[in-house]
Each structure stands twice: as structure tokens, then as C-alpha cells.
Design an enzyme around this catalytic site. Structure first.
Site, PDB file in Angstrom:
ATOM      1  N   TYR A   1      -2.175  -0.333  10.706  1.00 26.83           N
ATOM      2  CA  TYR A   1      -2.360  -0.937   9.382  1.00 26.83           C
ATOM      3  C   TYR A   1      -1.158  -0.641   8.484  1.00 26.83           C
ATOM      4  CZ  TYR A   1      -3.707  -1.256   4.501  1.00 26.83           C
ATOM      5  OH  TYR A   1      -3.703  -1.532   3.152  1.00 26.83           O
TER       6      TYR A   1
ATOM      7  N   LYS B   1       2.049  -3.151   6.759  1.00 26.69           N
ATOM      8  CA  LYS B   1       2.514  -3.223   5.370  1.00 26.69           C
ATOM      9  C   LYS B   1       4.033  -2.988   5.300  1.00 26.69           C
ATOM     10  CE  LYS B   1      -1.386  -4.227   3.468  1.00 26.69           C
ATOM     11  NZ  LYS B   1      -1.596  -5.608   2.975  1.00 26.69           N
TER      12      LYS B   1
ATOM     13  N   SER C   1       0.826  -1.207   0.000  1.00 30.41           N
ATOM     14  CA  SER C   1       0.000   0.000   0.000  1.00 30.41           C
ATOM     15  C   SER C   1       0.856   1.249   0.000  1.00 30.41           C
ATOM     16  CB  SER C   1      -0.881  -0.021   1.252  1.00 30.41           C
ATOM     17  OG  SER C   1      -1.441   1.241   1.521  1.00 30.41           O
TER      18      SER C   1
END
Length: 337
Positions: free
Chosen positions: A151, A155, A126
Site C-alpha cells: 500500500y 503511494k 499518505s
């Protein structure tokens, strides 16, 4: 037929990628625990492709089941890993869930794949890994800043784990695809974004508001240093994103990769503001959207859009759809639900 494992294959990007893989002639096996997806998505995939992928419903956090699954499917030639929790706000409220789900599942998969003679792995990454970048557009060489959310951190950590795995095992080949903002739906309107509860993303909130499911859309801030004062993102059609996974997979299978760990941005190379996205929706739907400007939201970066030169020239992939195409497909999908 070459067999590919797609984890999280009934999710938003996963399901569109399964369609693209089957249309490209691959045999697909899906693993999904249905925590953020629906079994009805499988029916949509079959309706589009006239092919039924294999499907197993289990949680990759179960290390033993993951091990047994990969022992059973020894003929898997590549893995595309989507299975992860993905809501920024939820990750702030429940960080341990995100670290367990996004990191443990990755490690358990890699531990089994690392035993194979050769492995080909595509990681769903991402643009959140960049945080608020210093310069636009964002290249793959941009510094990785401290993550804005658990989050985003998962990644960053995930990429580091894969990079270290590739360094230790030269027969382990991986590509991390850093998406910007996937939107839209398949042109058939048989699969699309299917948020559970209140949408976390802009476009399904727009379409639900237009249909009367939501009373009003909130636009968080109009005093950012951008042309119209609203935040800017690189919105890319989900079908373009799906096609990029097929191109990346074929790059590994055909041994075209230059390094055994590569990174590519997936975006259009153009930023669109929140108000421009609303205007695009109003153009394609021929109706006015009920929205209001409210205070800024904590954690939002001002602007993020991709430099796509590396993906265009080295990966050999380019986004084809416009923002209007994406909004039109999202609206058609919403109306079928």
C-alpha cells in the site's frame, strides 16, 4: 459552476470532500465502484448539502470506460483522486490487487487528462511514504524510505508517476496531499467512516467496541520508547482533511501554485498515543472502554506526526478540530449506524 471529478467520492475521505466542495459552490461528479463504500453515503451527502452530485458507478481499472467517461465530461476543471485500496494488512496479503487497483487507475486517468489543454489534479497520498522517519515532526523534505507495505509503495509510486507527468507537461498541475491519520465524522452524523468487516483503523474499532459490536480492543504493545509506551500518530479530523482539498484545488484553479507539482503534509502537528486516543474517547463518551495490552504488531512505526508549517504558511490551511472533537463526532456517527 466549476465542475470537479471526485474518484472514490463515496469513500470515507472522498464523501466528506464532496460535501466541502458542494458547500464551496463547486459542481461535483463522483465515480465510485462501491467496492469499499455504500450507495447510502450518497443519501448522506444530499441530506447535508441539499445538492445531488452526479454519480457514475464503474471501475477505473476499465481503461475504455475511463476514456469514454472523460470524453463525455469535457467540462471537468479539476480532479481529486481518492479511488484506491487502502488497508496496509490486506496489501501485504494481496499485493497484486493493490498494484493493479492503485497504479493502473491512476495511469488511465492521467493518460486522458494529459491530453487536455490544462489539467488540475489533487492526489490522495499518505504519510506512509515516509516509513519510520529519522526525526519528528516530519517535514515534506524528509527522505522517502523503502515502503513498509505494498500500500505504502503504491503511494510512493503514484507520487513519482504524477511528478514525471508534470515534468513532461508544464500545463499539468498537481498537488499531492500526504495525510497523517484522518478520524471522526461530519458533525451532522450523516456520513462518517464505514469500515466493511473488521475495522483496520483504531477509531472505528474503539467505537465498535464501546457499542458492543467488538468484544475488546487490542492495544499492540506498551513498551515502545514513547511517554506511555504506545505508538504515536497524528490524528486529524476528516473534515479538516476535506477542507484542505478545497483549498488545494482553489490554489491550482487560481494559479497560485509555485510549481506544477507540489506536496503538503496534512496533520495537526501534534502526536497522540494510542492510550491518549482511548482516554479522549472515554472523556467524550463518559464511559470506560474494554481494552487490553497485547504484543507488538509487525510493521508498526513507533511515532509519526507532521510538521505542518508548509501547509499552514504556503497552502494557507490549518487543522481546526481537537482530538476530543474528532472522537465525539466519531462516537455520534457510530451510534446512528
Amino acid at each position: 459552476m466549476v465542475k470537479i471529478l471526485v474518484t472514490g467520492g463515496l469513500g470515507y475521505i472522498g464523501s466528506h470532500t464532496v460535501v466541502a466542495l458542494q458547500e464551496a459552490g463547486f459542481k461535483v461528479v463522483i465515480v465510485d465502484n462501491l467496492s469499499n463504500s455504500s450507495i447510502s453515503v450518497l443519501e448522506g451527502i444530499v441530506a447535508i448539502t441539499n445538492k445531488t452530485p452526479e454519480f457514475e458507478n464503474f471501475d477505473l481499472r476499465d481503461k475504455l470506460k475511463t476514456k469514454h467517461f472523460l470524453k463525455k465530461h469535457t467540462d471537468i476543471c479539476g480532479v481529486i483522486h481518492f479511488a484506491a485500496s487502502k488497508a496496509v494488512g490486506e496489501s501485504v496479503e494481496n499485493p497484486l490487487l493493490y498494484y493493479e487497483n492503485n497504479i493502473n487507475t491512476l495511469i488511465y486517468l492521467l493518460q486522458e487528462l494529459d491530453k487536455k489543454e490544462t489539467s488540475n489534479f489533487i492526489f490522495s497520498s499518505s504519510c506512509t511514504v515516509y516509513g519510520q522517519a529519522d526525526a519528528m515532526p516530519i517535514t515534506e523534505a524528509a527522505p522517502i524510505k523503502p515502503a513498509e507495505s505494498p500500500y505504502g509503495n503504491t503511494k510512493q509510486i503514484g507520487e513519482a508517476i504524477i511528478k514525471d507527468t508534470c515534468r513532461a507537461n508544464q500545463n499539468f498541475n498537481a498537488i499531492a496531499l500526504r495525510y497523517f491519520n484522518p478520524i471522526g465524522a461530519h458533525k451532522s452524523a450523516k456520513i462518517g467512516e464505514l469500515p466493511i468487516g473488521v475495522p483496520q483503523n483504531l477509531v472505528p474499532y474503539i467505537t465498535q467496541t464501546a457499542l458492543g459490536i467488538r468484544e475488546q480492543l487490542s492495544v499492540y504493545g506498551n513498551n515502545y520508547p514513547t511517554p506511555d509506551g504506545t505508538c504515536i500518530r497524528d490524528y486529524i479530523h476528516v473534515v479538516d482533511v476535506a477542507n484542505a482539498h478545497v483549498v488545494a484545488l482553489e490554489r491550482l484553479l487560481n494559479k497560485k501554485h509555485q510549481d506544477n507539482f507540489e506536496i503538503f503534509n496534512l496533520g495537526t502537528g501534534k502526536g497522540s498515543s494510542v492510550l491518549e486516543v482511548i482516554q479522549a474517547f472515554e472523556r467524550v463518551s463518559i464511559q470506560k472502554l474494554n481494552y487490553k495490552i497485547v504484543n507488538r504488531r509487525e510493521g508498526d512505526v513507533i511515532s509519526a506526526y507532521a510538521d505542518t508549517k508548509k501547509a499552514n504558511e504556503i497552502l494557507g490551511w490549518k487543522a481546526k478540530s481537537t482530538i476530543d472533537d474528532a472522537m465525539d463526532s466519531a462516537w455520534k456517527w457510530q451510534k446512528t449506524l
